[in-house]
Design a protein around this motif. Structure first.
Motif, mmCIF file in Angstrom:
data_model
loop_
_atom_site.group_PDB
_atom_site.id
_atom_site.type_symbol
_atom_site.label_atom_id
_atom_site.label_comp_id
_atom_site.label_asym_id
_atom_site.label_seq_id
_atom_site.Cartn_x
_atom_site.Cartn_y
_atom_site.Cartn_z
ATOM 1 N N UNK A 10 0.943 -1.133 -0.321
ATOM 2 C CA UNK A 10 0.118 -0.198 -0.136
ATOM 3 C C UNK A 10 0.802 1.521 0.167
ATOM 4 N N UNK A 11 0.743 1.996 -0.930
ATOM 5 C CA UNK A 11 0.949 3.302 -0.226
ATOM 6 C C UNK A 11 0.521 4.263 0.309
ATOM 7 N N UNK A 12 0.879 5.710 0.977
ATOM 8 C CA UNK A 12 0.122 6.393 1.515
ATOM 9 C C UNK A 12 0.639 7.460 1.525
ATOM 10 N N UNK A 13 0.438 8.511 0.425
ATOM 11 C CA UNK A 13 1.530 9.851 0.409
ATOM 12 C C UNK A 13 1.437 10.227 -1.458
ATOM 13 N N UNK A 14 0.326 10.608 -1.607
ATOM 14 C CA UNK A 14 0.308 10.267 -3.353
ATOM 15 C C UNK A 14 1.037 11.437 -4.229
ATOM 16 N N UNK A 15 2.625 12.199 -3.721
ATOM 17 C CA UNK A 15 3.266 12.879 -4.569
ATOM 18 C C UNK A 15 4.078 12.496 -5.415
ATOM 19 N N UNK A 16 4.872 13.325 -6.736
ATOM 20 C CA UNK A 16 5.696 12.538 -7.240
ATOM 21 C C UNK A 16 6.703 11.751 -6.996
ATOM 22 N N UNK A 30 7.148 -10.110 -7.928
ATOM 23 C CA UNK A 30 7.021 -10.728 -6.395
ATOM 24 C C UNK A 30 5.892 -9.157 -5.857
ATOM 25 N N UNK A 31 5.876 -8.410 -6.219
ATOM 26 C CA UNK A 31 5.598 -6.978 -5.829
ATOM 27 C C UNK A 31 4.485 -6.920 -6.243
ATOM 28 N N UNK A 32 3.262 -6.447 -5.301
ATOM 29 C CA UNK A 32 1.843 -6.400 -6.332
ATOM 30 C C UNK A 32 1.561 -4.941 -5.096
ATOM 31 N N UNK A 33 1.299 -3.640 -6.343
ATOM 32 C CA UNK A 33 0.251 -2.853 -5.303
ATOM 33 C C UNK A 33 -1.024 -2.839 -5.189
ATOM 34 N N UNK A 34 -1.561 -2.868 -4.003
ATOM 35 C CA UNK A 34 -3.509 -3.397 -3.941
ATOM 36 C C UNK A 34 -3.294 -2.490 -3.419
ATOM 37 N N UNK A 35 -3.521 -1.024 -2.882
ATOM 38 C CA UNK A 35 -4.014 -0.204 -1.690
ATOM 39 C C UNK A 35 -3.248 0.924 -2.100
ATOM 40 N N UNK A 36 -4.071 2.465 -2.323
ATOM 41 C CA UNK A 36 -2.922 3.746 -2.004
ATOM 42 C C UNK A 36 -4.153 4.873 -1.216
ATOM 43 N N UNK A 75 5.303 7.857 1.966
ATOM 44 C CA UNK A 75 5.818 9.439 1.374
ATOM 45 C C UNK A 75 5.149 10.461 1.143
ATOM 46 N N UNK A 76 4.410 10.220 2.714
ATOM 47 C CA UNK A 76 4.386 11.577 2.858
ATOM 48 C C UNK A 76 5.011 12.934 3.253
ATOM 49 N N UNK A 77 4.565 14.342 3.718
ATOM 50 C CA UNK A 77 5.315 14.987 3.666
ATOM 51 C C UNK A 77 6.249 14.479 5.421
ATOM 52 N N UNK A 78 7.632 15.444 5.637
ATOM 53 C CA UNK A 78 8.646 14.888 7.009
ATOM 54 C C UNK A 78 7.634 14.629 8.126
#
Length: 326
Positions: A10-16, A30-36, A75-78
């Motif tokens: 999953x990915x949190x924060x959808x910037x560059x 073996x890597x699968x992106x299932x949610x953002x 991947x959000x701001x610091x």
């Protein structure tokens, strides 16, 4: 994990940086992106469609609670790294968190303690550590190829097209050249020479309170590192490690190098090592290896490594007077 052969992300924060990471995920077997997830559901939907991802969330609580996810890339701001990492770990998921790990040592320590408490893999996303050129050059340095290292020179500098209103200079988000890009040359010096005996640093500031450029000298018993980060000038971004018997240059742009050069005995030899994609693939593969072996940290970039580095960053911040509202 429901399928041992597949690690579900999953990915949190959808910037560059999240866009680049999603592209690299697709290159890893073996890597699968299932949610953002984004605070803006429309942004999340567009992102998910772009990368053939099944689920899009308009808040972070929902993705943390999704039982289909093994690991979340933050991947959000610091300023939000610590809070989100704790939330993800408490929801029984592994974490890859963008650098810098946190705004200070105290928060970083809490994040690592949570990883240990919940027995979940946790790593700071210092992708350079896993870059083939860096790893091979680092091995040569450790094996004494250039003798004893006495000097390191490295920078990370580029001119922002627009300073006003730029996220990278938002002090509330932990902005500034030190935290965004200055951590890279500090990382290089630390990995090769360890914790310095003394640090001297100076910065020039934007009106927001974030540093526009920072110069750092790290003093060791028998070595020095001269480092620089900037948002108002460009540089070649070549890293030079000089020893008593020669030097190694990690070629531009050194933090994502595709080659390095050994200069010794008046001879120069280049070692090309093209990367798969930009090079995020190698840290992703490291996450997979650790998770499949039930490890909570990488042996190449350990929890202690992250703590040591943020301690160095804290000292630089204190010296230059860089303070964050949070």
């Amino acid at each position: 994990m429901k399928d041992i052969a597949t690690i579900k992300w999953g990915i949190i924060g959808l910037g560059n940086i999240a866009h680049q990471f999603a592209k690299e995920l697709a290159l890893v077997e073996g890597a699968e992106l299932v949610a953002v997830a984004s605070r803006d559901i429309d942004k999340a939907v567009v992102f998910s469609e772009m990368y053939q991802c099944k689920k899009a969330y308009g808040n972070y609580d929902a993705i943390c609670a999704d039982e289909d996810i093994d690991i979340i890339y933050i991947a959000t701001p610091h300023d939000s790294h610590a809070k989100l990492t704790l939330k993800v770990l408490e929801n029984n998921k592994h974490v890859l968190c963008e650098k810098p790990l946190a705004l200070n040592y105290t928060d970083a320590d809490k994040m690592i303690a949570a990883s240990q408490k919940h027995n979940k893999f946790f790593m700071e996303a210092f992708w350079t550590r896993f870059n083939p050129s860096f790893r091979e050059a680092f091995k040569k340095i450790k094996n004494g190829e250039i003798g004893e290292v006495h000097y390191i020179n490295a920078d990370f500098a580029f001119s922002l097209e627009e300073l006003e209103g730029n996220r990278m200079l938002d002090i509330k988000l932990g902005g500034g050249s030190l935290m965004d890009i200055g951590v890279y040359p500090l990382f290089l010096a630390y990995v090769i020479l360890g914790i310095p005996d003394k640090i001297s640093a100076q910065s020039n500031f934007h009106k927001s309170g974030a540093d526009l450029q920072t110069a750092m000298i790290l003093q060791y018993k028998n070595a020095q590192a001269i480092l620089h980060s900037s948002f108002i000038n460009t540089s070649e971004m070549k890293a030079t490690i000089s020893g008593s018997e020669g030097r190694i240059e990690i070629n531009p742009m050194w933090y994502m190098a595709k080659s390095y050069t050994v200069i010794k005995d008046d001879k120069e030899k280049n070692f090309p090592l093209p990367t798969i994609g930009m090079g995020y693939t190698y840290e992703i593969e490291e996450c997979h290896r650790c998770i499949l072996k039930n490890k909570i940290e990488s042996s190449l970039w350990t929890h202690q490594n992250s703590l040591d580095l943020i301690k160095i960053v804290d000292e630089v911040r204190n010296q230059v007077g860089l303070h964050f509202p949070s």
